[in-house]
Design a protein around this motif. Structure first.
Motif, PDB file in Angstrom:
ATOM      1  N   PRO A 178      -2.448 -10.004   2.998  1.00 18.34           N
ATOM      2  CA  PRO A 178      -2.526  -8.845   2.097  1.00 18.34           C
ATOM      3  C   PRO A 178      -3.520  -7.791   2.576  1.00 18.34           C
ATOM      4  O   PRO A 178      -3.242  -6.586   2.486  1.00 18.34           O
ATOM      5  CB  PRO A 178      -2.975  -9.467   0.771  1.00 18.34           C
ATOM      6  CG  PRO A 178      -2.482 -10.868   0.831  1.00 18.34           C
ATOM      7  CD  PRO A 178      -2.646 -11.268   2.263  1.00 18.34           C
ATOM      8  N   ALA A 179      -4.669  -8.224   3.091  1.00 19.21           N
ATOM      9  CA  ALA A 179      -5.667  -7.263   3.569  1.00 19.21           C
ATOM     10  C   ALA A 179      -5.132  -6.479   4.767  1.00 19.21           C
ATOM     11  O   ALA A 179      -5.355  -5.264   4.883  1.00 19.21           O
ATOM     12  CB  ALA A 179      -6.958  -7.989   3.944  1.00 19.21           C
ATOM     13  N   LEU A 180      -4.428  -7.174   5.655  1.00 17.56           N
ATOM     14  CA  LEU A 180      -3.850  -6.500   6.821  1.00 17.56           C
ATOM     15  C   LEU A 180      -2.803  -5.478   6.398  1.00 17.56           C
ATOM     16  O   LEU A 180      -2.785  -4.348   6.908  1.00 17.56           O
ATOM     17  CB  LEU A 180      -3.223  -7.538   7.761  1.00 17.56           C
ATOM     18  CG  LEU A 180      -2.520  -6.968   9.006  1.00 17.56           C
ATOM     19  CD1 LEU A 180      -3.512  -6.192   9.869  1.00 17.56           C
ATOM     20  CD2 LEU A 180      -1.871  -8.099   9.810  1.00 17.56           C
ATOM     21  N   LEU A 181      -1.949  -5.849   5.455  1.00 14.79           N
ATOM     22  CA  LEU A 181      -0.928  -4.916   4.974  1.00 14.79           C
ATOM     23  C   LEU A 181      -1.559  -3.681   4.337  1.00 14.79           C
ATOM     24  O   LEU A 181      -1.129  -2.548   4.585  1.00 14.79           O
ATOM     25  CB  LEU A 181      -0.009  -5.618   3.968  1.00 14.79           C
ATOM     26  CG  LEU A 181       1.056  -6.542   4.543  1.00 14.79           C
ATOM     27  CD1 LEU A 181       1.763  -7.298   3.413  1.00 14.79           C
ATOM     28  CD2 LEU A 181       2.062  -5.746   5.351  1.00 14.79           C
ATOM     29  N   LEU A 182      -2.578  -3.900   3.522  1.00 15.52           N
ATOM     30  CA  LEU A 182      -3.248  -2.772   2.873  1.00 15.52           C
ATOM     31  C   LEU A 182      -3.909  -1.876   3.918  1.00 15.52           C
ATOM     32  O   LEU A 182      -3.876  -0.641   3.791  1.00 15.52           O
ATOM     33  CB  LEU A 182      -4.282  -3.273   1.869  1.00 15.52           C
ATOM     34  CG  LEU A 182      -3.731  -3.891   0.578  1.00 15.52           C
ATOM     35  CD1 LEU A 182      -4.872  -4.414  -0.285  1.00 15.52           C
ATOM     36  CD2 LEU A 182      -2.913  -2.867  -0.209  1.00 15.52           C
ATOM     37  N   ALA A 183      -4.501  -2.475   4.941  1.00 18.44           N
ATOM     38  CA  ALA A 183      -5.146  -1.682   5.992  1.00 18.44           C
ATOM     39  C   ALA A 183      -4.120  -0.832   6.735  1.00 18.44           C
ATOM     40  O   ALA A 183      -4.361   0.357   7.005  1.00 18.44           O
ATOM     41  CB  ALA A 183      -5.874  -2.606   6.967  1.00 18.44           C
ATOM     42  N   VAL A 184      -2.971  -1.416   7.044  1.00 20.78           N
ATOM     43  CA  VAL A 184      -1.921  -0.673   7.752  1.00 20.78           C
ATOM     44  C   VAL A 184      -1.408   0.479   6.901  1.00 20.78           C
ATOM     45  O   VAL A 184      -1.256   1.613   7.392  1.00 20.78           O
ATOM     46  CB  VAL A 184      -0.766  -1.623   8.137  1.00 20.78           C
ATOM     47  CG1 VAL A 184       0.432  -0.825   8.663  1.00 20.78           C
ATOM     48  CG2 VAL A 184      -1.224  -2.621   9.189  1.00 20.78           C
ATOM     49  N   TRP A 185      -1.148   0.215   5.640  1.00 17.70           N
ATOM     50  CA  TRP A 185      -0.678   1.277   4.752  1.00 17.70           C
ATOM     51  C   TRP A 185      -1.740   2.363   4.573  1.00 17.70           C
ATOM     52  O   TRP A 185      -1.418   3.559   4.500  1.00 17.70           O
ATOM     53  CB  TRP A 185      -0.292   0.697   3.398  1.00 17.70           C
ATOM     54  CG  TRP A 185       1.070   0.082   3.358  1.00 17.70           C
ATOM     55  CD1 TRP A 185       1.387  -1.249   3.358  1.00 17.70           C
ATOM     56  CD2 TRP A 185       2.324   0.779   3.319  1.00 17.70           C
ATOM     57  NE1 TRP A 185       2.739  -1.426   3.327  1.00 17.70           N
ATOM     58  CE2 TRP A 185       3.353  -0.200   3.295  1.00 17.70           C
ATOM     59  CE3 TRP A 185       2.671   2.128   3.299  1.00 17.70           C
ATOM     60  CZ2 TRP A 185       4.705   0.139   3.244  1.00 17.70           C
ATOM     61  CZ3 TRP A 185       4.025   2.459   3.249  1.00 17.70           C
ATOM     62  CH2 TRP A 185       5.023   1.480   3.231  1.00 17.70           C
ATOM     63  N   GLY A 186      -2.996   1.951   4.467  1.00 16.96           N
ATOM     64  CA  GLY A 186      -4.066   2.929   4.319  1.00 16.96           C
ATOM     65  C   GLY A 186      -4.171   3.852   5.525  1.00 16.96           C
ATOM     66  O   GLY A 186      -4.305   5.074   5.381  1.00 16.96           O
ATOM     67  N   VAL A 187      -4.099   3.281   6.727  1.00 18.15           N
ATOM     68  CA  VAL A 187      -4.145   4.089   7.953  1.00 18.15           C
ATOM     69  C   VAL A 187      -2.945   5.022   8.011  1.00 18.15           C
ATOM     70  O   VAL A 187      -3.071   6.196   8.375  1.00 18.15           O
ATOM     71  CB  VAL A 187      -4.194   3.176   9.192  1.00 18.15           C
ATOM     72  CG1 VAL A 187      -4.009   3.989  10.464  1.00 18.15           C
ATOM     73  CG2 VAL A 187      -5.518   2.420   9.240  1.00 18.15           C
ATOM     74  N   ALA A 188      -1.766   4.506   7.639  1.00 15.66           N
ATOM     75  CA  ALA A 188      -0.563   5.340   7.644  1.00 15.66           C
ATOM     76  C   ALA A 188      -0.723   6.527   6.698  1.00 15.66           C
ATOM     77  O   ALA A 188      -0.340   7.665   7.026  1.00 15.66           O
ATOM     78  CB  ALA A 188       0.651   4.502   7.248  1.00 15.66           C
ATOM     79  N   GLY A 189      -1.300   6.282   5.526  1.00 18.47           N
ATOM     80  CA  GLY A 189      -1.521   7.369   4.575  1.00 18.47           C
ATOM     81  C   GLY A 189      -2.463   8.425   5.116  1.00 18.47           C
ATOM     82  O   GLY A 189      -2.226   9.630   4.961  1.00 18.47           O
ATOM     83  N   VAL A 190      -3.531   7.989   5.748  1.00 20.28           N
ATOM     84  CA  VAL A 190      -4.502   8.936   6.320  1.00 20.28           C
ATOM     85  C   VAL A 190      -3.855   9.777   7.419  1.00 20.28           C
ATOM     86  O   VAL A 190      -4.089  10.991   7.510  1.00 20.28           O
ATOM     87  CB  VAL A 190      -5.726   8.173   6.867  1.00 20.28           C
ATOM     88  CG1 VAL A 190      -6.636   9.116   7.657  1.00 20.28           C
ATOM     89  CG2 VAL A 190      -6.504   7.524   5.722  1.00 20.28           C
ATOM     90  N   VAL A 191      -3.030   9.150   8.249  1.00 18.32           N
ATOM     91  CA  VAL A 191      -2.358   9.874   9.332  1.00 18.32           C
ATOM     92  C   VAL A 191      -1.413  10.935   8.769  1.00 18.32           C
ATOM     93  O   VAL A 191      -1.388  12.082   9.246  1.00 18.32           O
ATOM     94  CB  VAL A 191      -1.582   8.892  10.242  1.00 18.32           C
ATOM     95  CG1 VAL A 191      -0.689   9.656  11.222  1.00 18.32           C
ATOM     96  CG2 VAL A 191      -2.550   8.000  11.003  1.00 18.32           C
ATOM     97  N   VAL A 192      -0.649  10.575   7.750  1.00 19.28           N
ATOM     98  CA  VAL A 192       0.266  11.552   7.137  1.00 19.28           C
ATOM     99  C   VAL A 192      -0.512  12.702   6.534  1.00 19.28           C
ATOM    100  O   VAL A 192      -0.131  13.876   6.679  1.00 19.28           O
ATOM    101  CB  VAL A 192       1.145  10.858   6.072  1.00 19.28           C
ATOM    102  CG1 VAL A 192       1.953  11.894   5.293  1.00 19.28           C
ATOM    103  CG2 VAL A 192       2.085   9.847   6.721  1.00 19.28           C
TER     104      VAL A 192
END
Length: 241
Positions: free
Chosen positions: A215-229
C-alpha cells in the motif's frame, strides 16, 4: 503571504461554501456511518460485516472529501481567476497548491476520525487494532488523493463540470473496496486486479490486513504521478474560447 496563510485561506473558503460542505463532508459522512449502521440493524450480530463495510467506505471519504473536494474547489478558483491573482503575489506556485492540498487533507482526516468514532458509538464497529497504522494510512491517503485531485483539474474544462467529471473516481473507488456492495465479484478478474491498484484500495487494504509495504508503494507511485501532472499540465487560468 506564507504557506500557512494559503492553508488558512483554503480552510476558510471551504467552510464558507455550503454547497461544498454538503457534497464533500455531509454526504460521505452519512454514507460511512449509515451503511454500517444499516448492516447492524439488518444483521444484529454481524459486527465483522459492519466493520468491513465501514473500512470500505474509507475509499468513499477519500474520493469525495479529498479528491473531489480539491478538484471542484481549484476548478472554481481557476475559472474565477483567484489562482491567477494569487500568482501575482509573492507566493510561489508550489506554496499556493501545497496550502490547498494540506487544507483539504486536514479536512479529510477530520471527517475520517469523526466517522470512526461515530460508527463505534452507533454501530459497535471496533476501533482499529493498529491505530498508528490506521492514522498513517488515512493521512497519507488524504494527501495523495488531494494531490491527485489537484492534478485532475487539468482534465476538467470548466468548473461547472468538475463534480460530474469526478464521479467515475468515486464510483470506481467504492466498487473496488466493496463499499457499494458485491459488485466487484461480478466483474472479470482483470478488472479486479486493476481496481487493486487504486490509491483508495491501497489505504483500505492496509487498514483491513495490516500490510504496509505494497500500500505504501502504491501511494508513493500515485503521489509522484500527481506531482508530475501538476508540474506539466496544471492550468492557472481558464481556457480561452
Amino acid at each position: 503571504m506564507t504557506l500557512t496563510a494559503t492553508y488558512r485561506l483554503g480552510t476558510r473558503l471551504f467552510w464558507q461554501d455550503r454547497a461544498l460542505l454538503l457534497g464533500s463532508v455531509l454526504t460521505p459522512a452519512l454514507i460511512a456511518i449509515g451503511l454500517p449502521l444499516l448492516m447492524r440493524h439488518l444483521r444484529p450480530g454481524a459486527t465483522g460485516e459492519a466493520t468491513a463495510q465501514f473500512q470500505g467506505t474509507l475509499a468513499i471519504i477519500l474520493s469525495i472529501t479529498a479528491f473531489m473536494n480539491v478538484a471542484v474547489a481549484l476548478s472554481a478558483r481557476r475559472d474565477q481567476l483567484v489562482l491567477k491573482r494569487l500568482r501575482a503575489t509573492t507566493l510561489t506556485d508550489g506554496r499556493i497548491l501545497a496550502g490547498q492540498i494540506a487544507a483539504t487533507a486536514t479536512q479529510t482526516v477530520a471527517v475520517a476520525v469523526v466517522c470512526t468514532v461515530a460508527v463505534n458509538l452507533a454501530a459497535g464497529v471496533p476501533y482499529p487494532a493498529n491505530p498508528l497504522l490506521y492514522g498513517a494510512m488515512v493521512i497519507a491517503g488524504s494527501v495523495v488523493l488531494a494531490t491527485l485531485g489537484a492534478a485532475y483539474t487539468a482534465a476538467i474544462p470548466r468548473a461547472e463540470l468538475a463534480g460530474a467529471a469526478c464521479m467515475p473516481v468515486f464510483l470506481l473507488s467504492g466498487i473496488a473496496t466493496g463499499a457499494m456492495g458485491p459488485i466487484r465479484q461480478a466483474l472479470p478478474s482483470w478488472v479486479g486486479a486493476a481496481l487493486d491498484l487504486l490509491p483508495t484500495t491501497a489505504v483500505v487494504d492496509a487498514v483491513r490486513t495490516g500490510a504496509v509495504a505494497r500500500p505504501a508503494l502504491l501511494l508513493a507511485v500515485w503521489g509522484v504521478a500527481g506531482v508530475v501532472v501538476i508540474r506539466f499540465w496544471f492550468r492557472w487560468e481558464p481556457r480561452r474560447s
